[in-house]
Design a protein around this motif. Structure first.
Motif, mmCIF file in Angstrom:
data_model
loop_
_atom_site.group_PDB
_atom_site.id
_atom_site.type_symbol
_atom_site.label_atom_id
_atom_site.label_comp_id
_atom_site.label_asym_id
_atom_site.label_seq_id
_atom_site.Cartn_x
_atom_site.Cartn_y
_atom_site.Cartn_z
ATOM 1 N N ASN A 177 0.835 -1.197 0.000
ATOM 2 C CA ASN A 177 0.000 0.000 0.000
ATOM 3 C C ASN A 177 0.870 1.248 0.000
ATOM 4 N N ASP A 178 0.391 2.274 -0.667
ATOM 5 C CA ASP A 178 1.127 3.545 -0.732
ATOM 6 C C ASP A 178 0.809 4.348 0.528
ATOM 7 N N ILE A 179 1.491 4.013 1.604
ATOM 8 C CA ILE A 179 1.254 4.620 2.913
ATOM 9 C C ILE A 179 2.413 5.554 3.239
ATOM 10 N N ALA A 180 2.104 6.771 3.604
ATOM 11 C CA ALA A 180 3.137 7.764 3.904
ATOM 12 C C ALA A 180 3.396 7.921 5.392
ATOM 13 N N PHE A 181 2.487 7.358 6.219
ATOM 14 C CA PHE A 181 2.542 7.686 7.644
ATOM 15 C C PHE A 181 1.922 6.567 8.462
ATOM 16 N N LEU A 182 2.580 6.213 9.575
ATOM 17 C CA LEU A 182 2.032 5.270 10.538
ATOM 18 C C LEU A 182 1.892 5.965 11.888
ATOM 19 N N LYS A 183 0.695 5.880 12.451
ATOM 20 C CA LYS A 183 0.484 6.307 13.829
ATOM 21 C C LYS A 183 0.659 5.059 14.688
ATOM 22 N N TRP A 184 1.822 4.922 15.323
ATOM 23 C CA TRP A 184 2.199 3.725 16.071
ATOM 24 C C TRP A 184 1.765 3.903 17.517
ATOM 25 N N ASP A 185 0.696 3.209 17.900
ATOM 26 C CA ASP A 185 0.116 3.389 19.228
ATOM 27 C C ASP A 185 0.605 2.300 20.185
ATOM 28 N N VAL A 231 8.476 6.966 4.545
ATOM 29 C CA VAL A 231 7.384 6.751 5.491
ATOM 30 C C VAL A 231 7.718 7.446 6.806
ATOM 31 N N GLU A 232 6.761 8.209 7.317
ATOM 32 C CA GLU A 232 6.937 8.905 8.584
ATOM 33 C C GLU A 232 6.128 8.192 9.664
ATOM 34 N N ILE A 233 6.599 8.298 10.901
ATOM 35 C CA ILE A 233 6.014 7.540 12.006
ATOM 36 C C ILE A 233 5.776 8.459 13.191
ATOM 37 N N GLU A 234 4.634 8.279 13.837
ATOM 38 C CA GLU A 234 4.319 8.997 15.073
ATOM 39 C C GLU A 234 4.385 8.027 16.237
ATOM 40 N N SER A 235 5.067 8.427 17.304
ATOM 41 C CA SER A 235 5.061 7.657 18.539
ATOM 42 C C SER A 235 3.873 8.104 19.382
ATOM 43 N N CYS A 236 2.964 7.177 19.635
ATOM 44 C CA CYS A 236 1.763 7.472 20.408
ATOM 45 C C CYS A 236 1.632 6.408 21.489
ATOM 46 N N SER A 237 1.242 6.826 22.674
ATOM 47 C CA SER A 237 1.046 5.858 23.751
ATOM 48 C C SER A 237 -0.091 6.314 24.644
ATOM 49 N N GLY A 238 -1.322 6.160 24.136
ATOM 50 C CA GLY A 238 -2.488 6.594 24.903
ATOM 51 C C GLY A 238 -2.322 8.027 25.351
ATOM 52 N N GLY A 239 -1.691 8.828 24.531
ATOM 53 C CA GLY A 239 -1.248 10.155 24.929
ATOM 54 C C GLY A 239 0.265 10.186 24.923
ATOM 55 N N LEU A 260 13.832 7.647 16.041
ATOM 56 C CA LEU A 260 13.263 6.765 15.027
ATOM 57 C C LEU A 260 11.857 7.154 14.618
ATOM 58 N N THR A 261 11.308 8.213 15.191
ATOM 59 C CA THR A 261 9.966 8.674 14.847
ATOM 60 C C THR A 261 9.990 10.174 14.577
ATOM 61 N N ASP A 262 9.049 10.626 13.755
ATOM 62 C CA ASP A 262 9.074 12.000 13.274
ATOM 63 C C ASP A 262 8.266 12.967 14.128
ATOM 64 N N GLU A 263 7.321 12.435 14.896
ATOM 65 C CA GLU A 263 6.485 13.271 15.737
ATOM 66 C C GLU A 263 5.971 12.418 16.892
ATOM 67 N N VAL A 264 5.420 13.070 17.899
ATOM 68 C CA VAL A 264 4.888 12.343 19.052
ATOM 69 C C VAL A 264 3.494 12.871 19.383
ATOM 70 N N PRO A 272 8.664 22.020 19.908
ATOM 71 C CA PRO A 272 7.277 22.157 19.433
ATOM 72 C C PRO A 272 7.044 21.511 18.078
ATOM 73 N N GLY A 273 8.087 21.390 17.265
ATOM 74 C CA GLY A 273 7.921 20.823 15.935
ATOM 75 C C GLY A 273 7.537 19.363 15.921
ATOM 76 N N VAL A 274 7.745 18.629 17.025
ATOM 77 C CA VAL A 274 7.351 17.213 17.078
ATOM 78 C C VAL A 274 6.054 17.022 17.855
ATOM 79 N N MET A 275 5.523 18.088 18.418
ATOM 80 C CA MET A 275 4.365 18.026 19.323
ATOM 81 C C MET A 275 3.060 18.082 18.532
ATOM 82 N N MET A 276 2.394 16.934 18.402
ATOM 83 C CA MET A 276 1.118 16.921 17.702
ATOM 84 C C MET A 276 0.041 17.576 18.555
ATOM 85 N N ALA A 277 -0.707 18.476 17.934
ATOM 86 C CA ALA A 277 -1.753 19.231 18.635
ATOM 87 C C ALA A 277 -2.973 19.293 17.720
ATOM 88 N N TRP A 278 -4.065 18.721 18.184
ATOM 89 C CA TRP A 278 -5.262 18.590 17.358
ATOM 90 C C TRP A 278 -6.321 19.629 17.706
#
Length: 732
Positions: free
Chosen positions: A464-472, A515-523, A534-538, A562-568
């Motif tokens: 699959n042409d996937i550019a990003f993984l949100k790794w939880d 491929v870019e990766i986000e480190s996520c851990s229930g927050g 090893l990850t591009d954002e958190v 701040p550049g790695v800090m995901m804010a929705w």
């Protein structure tokens, strides 16, 4: 790395920008100079590496006499406990925090390390130590960053004896501060939906332990510290010693004031429940422990750390890609994911300028809730009868790239994987298997589990042409057993798990570099300088309440860029506080980091889309400054402040962006005047209101000195109000 002795009286290796590592053969003193920092230690008469100085850069003309171990105070406080060691084994009467503790097969636990030799290669210094009688060696690695003066330290233990030994504790090194009684410690604590709480306390005699015993980093403590003098309260003035541990497993940082009022900071994997059997010929490398010095306050310390993370830690450093504007469909659909619904959301996201569309949990296996499907990583044939390709093609046709949520380290009991391999989870034989969020932890230390996880991720990305993984990663460890290996090796799980996690990420990044990766851990439960390599954002927090985020984002910024800090931007009111906030306020709060949107676009009105499109466009104009610029905390939201103001200044000081927030106004008091920082005093800057109003008498163009000394007035009145403005050099 080869180790060699020194033949010249003075060996120096200089780097661009005035960086050097020097060794004086006569005094046996090592001196490291970089940016605004000097670090000196020497080999004393007992062949121990002894700290001599760490602080503001000294003139090169200054010299230091040979170090001598402290004479001690009495038979109760002898030299080994009062000397400022760089790295000490537990032995010879040591009772302060050791860097290394070993049990040998004959029951001996005494370890006394002496200097053997060293090597200097560019910006790296390696020191070789050896036990006084056994063939046990330790290599100490020092690497200095020329631009920030931040030092990276680690240690490698080598077993060259004929028998196995057991490591019971192994730190990366000890940082020693000048003697004093007025030191203050800052550190970060938290919990789910309440991460990044900044705490400070005076350092008292005894020991303060910051730690995680959770198997991963954890949000109860974060592996970062900053120490300054209590009399220094300004963000941008005063001496600060700071550091961060690059390890994503259980960890510990000990801050100890000894009987001579000396401060030592020791950090590495947590010694709790730790035991690593090292067979002859093997070695074990400790994590990296980073530390730096700033004479420009804790704000200056943060800016150095941010710059270092961007230029040296993140993937694709020194020029990592700016974070794209992201939309995530979780809050719109939760587990009710299907092709048609995701395509509809993608079409709506594209209209407001989103650049990345991410499908969250629910796309795989028999995943209809959080009780089933984890571990079965195939595309759900009912929800996506033709696979993911039609949706991905649709997203691409809308000029967005495609991202996907995964949680590779977990498994549900109700899954094909668990039914086939119940032995693959962390467990103690005959004991209950605790579940969290209805899931268990796969034992990633196992080679077969490591291979399974890598293979399914490789297949997913290859097909699959996937550019990003949100790794939880939605729970912490329990029952950390590994019954498949010998009893004496089972505690290796704490190290081998993390090493395999890192190796999977590294191998995927090498094969799929785009491929870019986000480190996520229930927050924000797994954020550290190890995972960030090893990850591009958190993911900062599951709490996206825009007012709560001001405090959490402020705390986050002390340790991480701040550049790695995901804010929705999510819907209002949120589930957290049922607080109603305007869409503009929510955007301005999130625009201080890497902007994401998680609201249910199916419920938006035309005016919401118009506002969002305007705000997204504004963000794209300023994101290089907010993500990569120097951050100044002009008014802190800490301690119940009614106001919060941040300013980001571009590296060339040609542009600045300021965000101002008001909780509530009272008694006709005006919003505090904002005095900017970090500008060129003699440069002219044009001011532009991005959102909200500037005072009517604000000049359109003025000098940097004017904006910093005279300041800026914004018109904020009411409850939960926000404004933003930018400054741009007229020479640009």
């Amino acid at each position: 790395m080869a180790i060699s002795g020194i033949t010249n009286p003075l060996q120096a290796h200089s780097q661009a920008g005035g960086t050097s590592i020097r060794f004086d053969k006569q005094t046996k003193v090592f001196r490291i100079d970089a940016a605004g920092m000097s670090y000196l230690f020497g080999i004393n008469e007992k062949k121990e590496p002894q700290t001599m100085y760490w602080g503001k850069r000294l003139p090169s003309m200054d010299s230091f006499a040979a170090p001598h171990s402290d004479g001690g105070l009495s038979s109760f406080d002898d030299s080994i406990n009062t000397t400022r060691h760089e790295f000490a084994g537990w032995g010879g009467g040591l009772y302060v925090e050791p860097d290394l503790k070993i049990t040998f097969p004959d029951g001996n636990r005494d370890l006394v390390l002496e200097y053997v030799s060293h090597a200097i290669a560019g910006d790296q210094l390696t020191i070789l130590l050896k036990d006084i009688s056994r063939e046990v060696y330790v290599e100490l690695l020092y690497q200095v960053d020329p631009k920030t003066g931040i030092l990276r330290r680690s240690a490698q233990l080598q077993n060259k004896t004929a028998e196995s030994l057991t490591i019971e504790q192994m730190a990366s090194g000890t940082w020693n501060l000048p003697r004093g009684v007025d030191y203050r410690l800052r550190y970060l604590t938290g919990r789910w939906a309440g991460e990044w709480s900044l705490h400070e306390q005076m350092i008292q005699p005894g020991k303060t332990i910051l730690e995680s015993r959770r198997g991963s980093t954890g949000d109860q403590n974060n592996p970062w510290f900053a120490i300054d003098r209590a009399s220094s309260n300004d963000q941008d003035q005063g001496d600060v010693w700071f550091g961060a541990l690059g390890w994503s497993g259980s960890w510990q940082i000990s801050v100890e004031q000894d009987q001579l009022q000396q401060i030592r900071v020791t950090g590495g994997p947590n010694a709790f429940d730790f035991g690593y059997r090292l067979v002859p010929g093997q070695h074990l490398q400790s994590p990296d422990f980073y530390a730096g010095f700033s004479d420009k306050g804790v704000g200056g310390a943060s800016r150095l750390l941010h710059r270092f993370e961007t230029s040296s830690i993140l993937p694709h450093a020194p020029s990592p890609k700016l974070r794209p504007v992201l939309y995530n469909s979780w809050e719109a659909t939760e587990f009710k994911v299907d092709e048609a619904g995701q395509e509809t959301l993608a079409e709506k996201a594209a209209t407001i300028g989103v650049e990345r569309f991410v499908v969250d949990d629910g796309w795989f296996g028999k995943r209809v809730n959080d009780r089933a499907g984890l571990g079965d990583w195939y595309v759900n044939p009912v929800k996506f009868p033709h696979g993911l390709k039609p949706l991905i093609d649709k997203v691409h046709s809308l000029n967005m790239d495609f991202g996907l949520w995964v949680e590779p380290e977990m498994v549900n009991a109700d899954s094909d994987l668990y039914r086939k391999h119940p032995d693959w989870v962390l467990n103690f034989t005959g004991r209950p298997r605790t579940e969290g969020r209805n899931q268990m932890m796969l034992n990633l230390a196992r080679p077969d589990v490591r291979e399974y996880i890598y293979q399914f991720l490789d297949k997913l990305l290859n097909e699959n042409d996937i550019a990003f993984l949100k790794w939880d990663y939605n729970r912490n460890w329990s029952e950390p057993g590994w019954p498949a290996v010998a009893v004496e090796d089972q505690k290796k799980v704490y190290v081998d798990y993390v090493q395999n996690l890192y190796s999977i990420l590294a191998e995927l990044r090498a094969k799929y570099p785009k491929v870019e990766i986000e480190s996520c851990s229930g927050g924000g439960s797994r954020v550290d300088l190890g995972i960030m390599r090893l990850t591009d954002e958190v993911w900062t927090s599951d709490n996206t309440d825009a007012f709560d985020r001001l405090l959490m984002q402020d705390g986050f910024s002390y340790a991480y860029a701040p550049g790695v800090m995901m804010a929705w931007v999510t819907d209002s009111p949120t589930w957290v506080n049922q607080r109603v906030l305007s869409l503009e306020y929510r955007f301005l709060s999130a625009m201080q980091g890497s902007l994401g949107i998680g609201a249910n676009l199916n419920n938006w009105k035309p005016e919401d889309f118009a506002t969002a499109k305007k705000m997204v466009n504004q963000y794209k104009q300023i994101r290089e400054t907010t993500q990569r610029g120097s951050l100044y905390r002009l008014i802190s939201p800490q301690k119940g402040s009614e106001q919060s103001v941040t300013e980001s200044v571009s590296e060339d000081q040609g542009r600045a962006v300021t965000f101002a927030f008001l909780h509530s106004s009272q008694m006709l008091y005006r919003y505090p005047r904002i005095h900017l920082r970090g500008l060129r005093p003699d440069q002219l800057y044009k001011i532009t209101a991005l959102d909200g109003k500037l005072s009517a008498n604000t000049p359109s163009v003025a000098s940097g000195a004017f904006w910093m000394q005279q300041g800026v007035d914004v018109e904020l009145r009411g409850d939960f109000q926000a404004a933003a403005f930018s400054l741009e050099s007229t020479n640009r």
